[in-house]
Enzyme design. Sequence first.
Site, PDB file in Angstrom:
ATOM      1  N   ASP A  62       2.315  16.791  12.340  1.00 40.41           N
ATOM      2  CA  ASP A  62       1.278  15.773  12.505  1.00 40.41           C
ATOM      3  C   ASP A  62       0.424  16.159  13.696  1.00 40.41           C
ATOM      4  O   ASP A  62       0.892  16.143  14.842  1.00 40.41           O
ATOM      5  CB  ASP A  62       1.935  14.416  12.723  1.00 40.41           C
ATOM      6  N   VAL A  63      -0.831  16.507  13.463  1.00 40.43           N
ATOM      7  CA  VAL A  63      -1.678  17.017  14.549  1.00 40.43           C
ATOM      8  C   VAL A  63      -2.059  15.947  15.564  1.00 40.43           C
ATOM      9  O   VAL A  63      -2.625  16.273  16.613  1.00 40.43           O
ATOM     10  CB  VAL A  63      -2.960  17.687  14.002  1.00 40.43           C
ATOM     11  N   ASN A  89      -8.543  22.597  11.906  1.00 39.18           N
ATOM     12  CA  ASN A  89      -9.332  22.060  10.796  1.00 39.18           C
ATOM     13  C   ASN A  89      -9.002  20.616  10.455  1.00 39.18           C
ATOM     14  O   ASN A  89      -9.866  19.888   9.972  1.00 39.18           O
ATOM     15  CB  ASN A  89      -9.129  22.928   9.555  1.00 39.18           C
ATOM     16  N   TYR A 155     -15.740   8.096  14.694  1.00 40.38           N
ATOM     17  CA  TYR A 155     -15.733   9.447  14.135  1.00 40.38           C
ATOM     18  C   TYR A 155     -16.755  10.321  14.836  1.00 40.38           C
ATOM     19  O   TYR A 155     -16.448  11.452  15.256  1.00 40.38           O
ATOM     20  CB  TYR A 155     -16.017   9.408  12.639  1.00 40.38           C
ATOM     21  N   LYS A 159     -15.901  13.766  17.118  1.00 44.06           N
ATOM     22  CA  LYS A 159     -16.394  15.104  16.793  1.00 44.06           C
ATOM     23  C   LYS A 159     -17.355  15.622  17.860  1.00 44.06           C
ATOM     24  O   LYS A 159     -17.425  16.834  18.114  1.00 44.06           O
ATOM     25  CB  LYS A 159     -17.063  15.092  15.423  1.00 44.06           C
TER      26      LYS A 159
END
Length: 252
Positions: A62-63, A89, A155, A159
């Site tokens: 789990d990143v 990714n 989001y 990013k």
Amino acid sequence: MRLEQKVIVVTGASAGMGQAIAKRFVQEGAKVVAVARRRERLEELVKELKDAPGEAAAFPGDVSKREDNEAMIDFAVKTFGRLDVLVNNAGIMDDNTAVGDMSDEMLERQMKVNTYGPMYAMRKAVKVFLAQGGGGNIINTCSVGAVHNTAGAAYCASKAALTAATRNTAFMYMEEGIRCNGIAPGGVITDIPLVMPQADEFGFSRTSSLLVHSPELGMPEDIANAALFLASDESRFINGVILTCDGGWMNL
């Protein structure tokens, strides 16, 4: 083969862009540690690639967890003897919520997966690269959302932070031969819409005005091709670049 014998960690490898990246890399001779939460998907991927020129190994993780990001790097070194490339990714979308309606849970989840996870992995990878000597290579899946309001506040912020970390890492370690670049996809056909939360009505009413200008959606393989170039020695003089892969959407 453009990646022969390179050892590469790819997160989010169970589906979509991550899976396409892992497949392309193994076909180009790389030894890939495929990371995702869904063990069965990873095992299917490893089986599918068993006769490819390279090799794939599964690492369920789990990143969003620091310990899993560190463990996947350790696993790559233990299994294949070194680390050459890290591809961060894995990522998730929010529900298009504007900042005034954003929940603590949404903000925390976006940051953990999209920002903290990659930065944990980058920190660990840089330490390995420095210990090995000879440089290293990090590729982050950023997003046009970092500068283009295609999603909610959480989001886009997550990013944007990853984009800044990408450029900062490239600058900080350029003298040590460690490169760090990003790929900023636009609309790509993946299974993300199947797991996204229901869109916030107000937020989507604003972001949808940009969606109507989106060109034809890309395919995961389009992103894999960009990642292949950045992972290969052909891009050795490219550092601190965010490669936009959106069919020209950002130009509209």
